[in-house]
Design an enzyme around this catalytic site. Structure first.
Site, PDB file in Angstrom:
ATOM      1  N   LYS A  13      31.514  27.883  29.337  1.00 48.49           N
ATOM      2  CA  LYS A  13      31.276  29.144  28.612  1.00 48.49           C
ATOM      3  C   LYS A  13      32.388  30.078  29.056  1.00 48.49           C
ATOM      4  O   LYS A  13      32.362  30.640  30.141  1.00 48.49           O
ATOM      5  CB  LYS A  13      29.916  29.752  28.943  1.00 48.49           C
ATOM      6  N   SER A  38      29.956  38.473  38.897  1.00 48.83           N
ATOM      7  CA  SER A  38      29.293  39.471  39.744  1.00 48.83           C
ATOM      8  C   SER A  38      28.203  38.841  40.615  1.00 48.83           C
ATOM      9  O   SER A  38      27.626  37.801  40.265  1.00 48.83           O
ATOM     10  CB  SER A  38      28.670  40.561  38.873  1.00 48.83           C
ATOM     11  N   VAL A  90      24.755  38.578  38.674  1.00 44.14           N
ATOM     12  CA  VAL A  90      24.615  37.426  37.765  1.00 44.14           C
ATOM     13  C   VAL A  90      24.570  36.132  38.573  1.00 44.14           C
ATOM     14  O   VAL A  90      23.806  35.205  38.257  1.00 44.14           O
ATOM     15  CB  VAL A  90      25.752  37.402  36.714  1.00 44.14           C
ATOM     16  N   GLU A  94      31.367  32.152  43.271  1.00 42.19           N
ATOM     17  CA  GLU A  94      32.462  32.986  43.794  1.00 42.19           C
ATOM     18  C   GLU A  94      32.209  34.377  43.219  1.00 42.19           C
ATOM     19  O   GLU A  94      32.420  34.610  42.036  1.00 42.19           O
ATOM     20  CB  GLU A  94      33.791  32.377  43.353  1.00 42.19           C
ATOM     21  N   CYS A 106      38.638  39.975  42.329  1.00 43.82           N
ATOM     22  CA  CYS A 106      37.555  39.963  43.332  1.00 43.82           C
ATOM     23  C   CYS A 106      38.110  40.129  44.733  1.00 43.82           C
ATOM     24  O   CYS A 106      37.391  40.529  45.646  1.00 43.82           O
ATOM     25  CB  CYS A 106      36.795  38.646  43.293  1.00 43.82           C
ATOM     26  N   GLU A 127      32.493  47.800  44.840  1.00 43.66           N
ATOM     27  CA  GLU A 127      33.811  47.364  44.371  1.00 43.66           C
ATOM     28  C   GLU A 127      34.208  48.208  43.153  1.00 43.66           C
ATOM     29  O   GLU A 127      33.485  48.198  42.142  1.00 43.66           O
ATOM     30  CB  GLU A 127      33.617  45.902  43.958  1.00 43.66           C
TER      31      GLU A 127
HETATM   32  C1  SIN Z   1      39.380  36.523  41.413  1.00 45.20           C
HETATM   33  O1  SIN Z   1      39.599  37.698  41.392  1.00 45.20           O
HETATM   34  O2  SIN Z   1      38.256  36.070  41.257  1.00 45.20           O
HETATM   35  C2  SIN Z   1      40.463  35.507  41.614  1.00 45.20           C
HETATM   36  C3  SIN Z   1      41.623  36.011  42.327  1.00 45.20           C
HETATM   37  C4  SIN Z   1      42.592  34.934  42.734  1.00 45.20           C
HETATM   38  O3  SIN Z   1      42.412  33.762  42.429  1.00 45.20           O
HETATM   39  O4  SIN Z   1      43.550  35.293  43.383  1.00 45.20           O
END
Ligand code: SIN
Length: 494
Positions: free
Chosen positions: A189, A243, A246, A264, A298, A395
């Site tokens: 997805k 997130s 989720v 992740e 992230c 964040e």
């Molecule tokens: C992410 O922000 O989830 C990935 C960042 C990265 O792979 O460097």
């Protein structure tokens, strides 16, 4: 496929057939009457419309992927799977400019970053093409007489792949490549904000020769339909990047059929600058890991902790670099800072800044969304940040760098670890003993010491605490898509 945008995407591509609006189910491109809009963030206009898959589409895709996966694993060696992946890698690199163009248009990131992401995405495929042949088992001395004990690794089966919009290519390949290397099939997805990159990559995978049914792509805006991935008993693994909220929901749903799960999730990365650091290198690191993808990663530095004696100097150097960023549409060659993904993202940055100002923060540069169409926000540095500000807990996922000051190493570590998240953490110091000490004490899955760049195919990617579990890329990534089976063979005495 309808495109109502000012931008004619196909005319920008060398191979216009890479711009696809259909789902890919049971080895066929499937056009749907139901579609949803995808936006170009710098003008907030519609870039194109994509098939909106239903619950039945997901069920068909999962069923077909289950059969195709069994056949694929039974009929291929690890070397064959590796060769298919290598071919896919080569096709992506041959089409790097087109993939980057699609990616930049739908995500907003600059063309430089989009080219970089395409190569980064492809590097996971090249990596797992080789890892495919290194999926070892072990032999174990058995305690039972005349008995041999060994293990083999088998593919888990159908994998549900759910990815975010901030890395429309790399988050797909970081999951799909190890799955295919292990002998699994995948139902993807893609993010509804950025499905076109995934569809283009899928077309290249088909050209590389992956058999029908092995890769299924179901774009959708229907959450109920996508939930099927987490509940259907034929799906044996869910891999999700997104997130924490989720991720927790998916983990709960997946528990109903005890699927394997890799998550992740969100981060709130500390970025510590000690007084003994090379300040220019620290500013360089902060520019990369704060403003990459306009602050929408992230692993972005979310909280900059700078030792008091160098805080003014560091902030001045950072402000100078940030002032030089050129905001604009990602596809314009002069742009070094693209738009955010949508209006909600702009609103969040604004709220974090307003809250910081109300609590004594000071804007050093930026601070506003410019009066122009599109989802832009000026790259911003705030000084005088304090732990009671929202930005210290949440964040921002945008181009806001709040500078906090600290006195001692102990205090910096305490502040850095004072969060439920634990994805990445960075620090700059020239003291080798401190480098080892701080790296060990930061409660995160990934540390960058004297660098803001921690992402690479060979580097284990993943967090601790509420940033999730499971490792992607690296020598650990393949195992996430396999089950260990033990085989005990007795009666070896005659
Ligand atoms: C992410 O922000 O989830 C990935 C960042 C990265 O792979 O460097």
């Amino acid at each position: 496929m309808a495109s109502t945008s000012k931008i004619d995407v196909q005319s920008k591509l060398k191979d216009s057939s890479l711009f696809i609006a259909d789902a890919f189910i049971s080895g066929e491109w499937v056009s749907k009457d139901a579609k949803f809009d995808v936006y170009e963030a710098s003008s907030a206009s519609v870039l194109g419309q994509v098939a909106n898959c239903s619950l039945e589409d997901f069920q068909t895709a999962i069923q077909d992927a289950s059969q195709a996966g069994d056949k694929y694993f039974a009929s291929t060696t690890a070397a064959v799977r590796g060769a298919l992946l290598r071919k896919w890698y080569e096709l992506i690199m041959t089409n790097q400019e087109d993939i980057a163009t699609i990616l930049s248009l739908e995500n907003g990131k600059t063309m430089g970053e989009a080219r970089g992401e395409t190569a980064y995405a492809a590097s996971f495929i090249a990596w797992f093409a080789e890892e495919a042949t290194r999926s070892y088992g072990v032999t174990i001395p058995s305690s039972m007489p005349h008995t041999t004990l060994m293990t083999i690794r088998e593919p888990v089966g159908v994998c549900g792949i759910i990815t975010p919009w901030n890395f429309p290519a790399a988050m797909i390949t970081r999951k799909v490549a190890p799955a295919l290397a292990a002998g699994c099939s995948v139902v993807i997805k893609p993010p509804s904000e950025t499905p076109f990159t995934c569809l283009a990559l899928t077309k290249l995978a088909v050209e590389a020769g992956f058999p029908p049914g092995l890769i299924q792509v179901c774009p959708t805006k229907d959450r109920q339909a996508a939930t099927e991935l987490a509940t259907n008993p034929l799906v044996k693994k869910i891999s999700f990047t997104g997130s924490t909220g989720v991720g927790k929901m998916l983990a709960k749903l997946a528990a109903g059929t005890l699927k394997k799960v890799s998550l992740e999730l969100g981060g709130n990365a500390p970025f510590i600058v000690f007084a003994d650091a090379d300040l220019d290198a620290a500013v360089e690191g902060a520019m990369f890991c704060k403003f990459r993808c306009s602050g929408q990663t992230c692993v972005c530095a979310n909280r900059l902790y700078v030792q008091k004696s160098v805080a003014k100097e560091f902030t001045a150097k950072l402000v100078q670099k940030v002032s030089a960023l050129q905001m604009g549409p990602g596809y314009e060659p002069s742009t070094t800072q693209g738009p955010l993904v949508n209006e909600a993202a702009v609103k969040k940055v604004r709220e974090h800044i307003e809250d910081a100002l109300a609590k004594g923060g000071k804007i050093e540069v930026g601070g506003k969304a410019p009066e122009q169409p599109g989802y832009f926000f000026a790259p911003t540095v705030i000084s005088g940040a304090t732990p009671d500000m929202i930005v210290s807990r949440d964040e921002t996922f945008g181009p806001l760098a709040p500078v906090f000051e600290f006195d001692t190493e102990e205090e910096a570590i305490r502040l850095a670890n004072d969060t439920e998240f634990g994805l990445a953490g960075y620090f700059f110091s020239r003291d080798y003993a401190r480098i080892m000490r701080v790296a060990q004490r930061l409660q995160v899955g990934m540390v960058g010491a004297n660098t803001g760049k921690i992402s690479a195919a060979e580097a284990p990617f993943g967090g601790v605490k509420e940033s999730g579990y499971g490792k992607e890329g690296s020598c650990y990534g393949l195992a996430e898509y396999t089950n260990v089976k033990s085989i005990t063979i007795g009666g070896l005495d005659s």
